[in-house]
Each structure stands twice: as C-alpha cells, then as structure tokens.
Design a protein around this motif. Structure first.
Motif, PDB file in Angstrom:
ATOM      1  N   GLU A   9      -3.986   6.509  -7.170  1.00  0.00           N
ATOM      2  CA  GLU A   9      -3.845   5.452  -6.188  1.00  0.00           C
ATOM      3  C   GLU A   9      -2.528   4.721  -6.410  1.00  0.00           C
ATOM      4  O   GLU A   9      -2.093   4.526  -7.546  1.00  0.00           O
ATOM      5  CB  GLU A   9      -5.013   4.479  -6.289  1.00  0.00           C
ATOM      6  CG  GLU A   9      -6.336   5.112  -5.922  1.00  0.00           C
ATOM      7  CD  GLU A   9      -7.514   4.170  -6.095  1.00  0.00           C
ATOM      8  OE1 GLU A   9      -7.317   3.018  -6.528  1.00  0.00           O
ATOM      9  OE2 GLU A   9      -8.637   4.588  -5.795  1.00  0.00           O
ATOM     10  N   CYS A  31      -7.606   1.291   5.490  1.00  0.00           N
ATOM     11  CA  CYS A  31      -8.138   1.040   4.143  1.00  0.00           C
ATOM     12  C   CYS A  31      -9.476   0.317   4.245  1.00  0.00           C
ATOM     13  O   CYS A  31      -9.636  -0.604   5.036  1.00  0.00           O
ATOM     14  CB  CYS A  31      -7.170   0.194   3.319  1.00  0.00           C
ATOM     15  SG  CYS A  31      -5.689   1.063   2.781  1.00  0.00           S
ATOM     16  N   GLN A  87      -3.993   0.751  -0.200  1.00  0.00           N
ATOM     17  CA  GLN A  87      -3.496   1.780  -1.104  1.00  0.00           C
ATOM     18  C   GLN A  87      -3.100   3.044  -0.354  1.00  0.00           C
ATOM     19  O   GLN A  87      -3.482   3.263   0.779  1.00  0.00           O
ATOM     20  CB  GLN A  87      -4.555   2.134  -2.138  1.00  0.00           C
ATOM     21  CG  GLN A  87      -5.750   2.850  -1.538  1.00  0.00           C
ATOM     22  CD  GLN A  87      -6.840   3.126  -2.543  1.00  0.00           C
ATOM     23  OE1 GLN A  87      -6.979   2.391  -3.508  1.00  0.00           O
ATOM     24  NE2 GLN A  87      -7.620   4.160  -2.321  1.00  0.00           N
ATOM     25  N   LEU A 120      -2.247   7.429  -1.457  1.00  0.00           N
ATOM     26  CA  LEU A 120      -2.503   8.441  -2.476  1.00  0.00           C
ATOM     27  C   LEU A 120      -1.197   9.139  -2.828  1.00  0.00           C
ATOM     28  O   LEU A 120      -0.486   9.608  -1.944  1.00  0.00           O
ATOM     29  CB  LEU A 120      -3.504   9.481  -1.973  1.00  0.00           C
ATOM     30  CG  LEU A 120      -4.906   8.979  -1.680  1.00  0.00           C
ATOM     31  CD1 LEU A 120      -5.740  10.097  -1.065  1.00  0.00           C
ATOM     32  CD2 LEU A 120      -5.562   8.460  -2.944  1.00  0.00           C
ATOM     33  N   THR A 172      -6.434   7.421   2.870  1.00  0.00           N
ATOM     34  CA  THR A 172      -6.166   6.507   1.756  1.00  0.00           C
ATOM     35  C   THR A 172      -7.098   6.745   0.575  1.00  0.00           C
ATOM     36  O   THR A 172      -6.980   6.070  -0.437  1.00  0.00           O
ATOM     37  CB  THR A 172      -6.303   5.030   2.204  1.00  0.00           C
ATOM     38  OG1 THR A 172      -7.626   4.820   2.711  1.00  0.00           O
ATOM     39  CG2 THR A 172      -5.271   4.692   3.271  1.00  0.00           C
ATOM     40  N   ARG A 173      -8.026   7.693   0.723  1.00  0.00           N
ATOM     41  CA  ARG A 173      -8.974   7.985  -0.362  1.00  0.00           C
ATOM     42  C   ARG A 173      -9.095   9.491  -0.550  1.00  0.00           C
ATOM     43  O   ARG A 173      -9.036  10.242   0.434  1.00  0.00           O
ATOM     44  CB  ARG A 173     -10.362   7.419  -0.037  1.00  0.00           C
ATOM     45  CG  ARG A 173     -10.388   5.931   0.181  1.00  0.00           C
ATOM     46  CD  ARG A 173     -11.762   5.406   0.560  1.00  0.00           C
ATOM     47  NE  ARG A 173     -12.393   6.239   1.559  1.00  0.00           N
ATOM     48  CZ  ARG A 173     -13.702   6.409   1.687  1.00  0.00           C
ATOM     49  NH1 ARG A 173     -14.535   5.799   0.887  1.00  0.00           N
ATOM     50  NH2 ARG A 173     -14.204   7.187   2.627  1.00  0.00           N
TER      51      ARG A 173
END
Length: 126
Positions: free
Chosen positions: A16, A40, A46, A48, A78-79
């Motif tokens: 992250e 987000c 954040q 990646l 974002t994940r």
C-alpha cells in the motif's frame, strides 16, 4: 482418486502507498489521485505499488517493481482484492487465463500493459 484444484495466480505482490506519497514522490497526476480517492473504502486514501515480481512468472518482464497500479480492466483499483476479482472475471469460457489491461504509473508516465495470470494446479499433495 484425487481431484486437481487449479487457481489463477498473479506472480507479483503489492504494498500500500498513500495517495499523497504517490503524488509527491512518484508523480501521480491530480486526476488519478482524485479518481482513486473516490473509490477508496473506509477513508483509506491509498494506491497499490508492485513490491515484488516472481522471476520467471507470467508477470516477469511485463510488470516491474515500483509500478503503481491505477486501473485493471478499465476500473480503478486500490485494494489487492479488487485486482484479484477483476482478473478472475476475465477468465475465458474454457477456464484459460486471458490477458487483462492494467494501467500503471511507471517512471511518472501512465502505461497500459497486458497482464496474464498464471494457472497453478495441485492435487493437494504439494
């Protein structure tokens, strides 16, 4: 009789990175920061960043350490779970992995790359 289980694997790992750091230290454009911030969850602003690429894997020579992931299959991510879900959605009807377009920030420039996951199979004994 043992059955064989096959799964798609990305031959890279992510870490992250705050959007503030991505903009300040890696040259992410304000438009990209705003787009990622709007997707987000839980207030976590954040992005990646690729932290490791497996030598000899399907991503080797295509994805590089330090690439910042902006989009997968045209959707902001974002994940790591988002990446996995979008990659799995692109599986061909016969179950074969198919290339998916990733938009990454590399050397302060947006670049589109075709990423194909590898397929790992096991009968549970290894």
């Amino acid at each position: 009789l043992r059955s064989t289980l096959c799964v798609l694997m990305l031959d890279c790992e992510f870490q992250e990175l705050t959007l503030a750091n991505a903009q300040r230290d890696y040259g992410m454009q304000t438009s990209s920061v705003q787009e990622l911030a709007s997707t987000c969850s839980e207030g976590r602003r954040q992005a990646l960043m690729v932290s490791r690429v497996m030598a000899g894997g399907a991503c080797d020579g295509i994805v590089f350490e330090g690439d910042i992931l902006l989009r997968v299959a045209g959707r902001p991510v974002t994940r790591p779970q988002d990446v996995e879900r979008l990659m799995e959605a692109a599986i061909a009807a016969d179950g074969a992995p198919t290339p998916v377009t990733w938009t990454v920030l590399r050397s302060k420039k947006k670049t589109d790359i075709a990423v194909k996951p590898s397929k790992g199979c096991s009968d549970g004994t290894t």
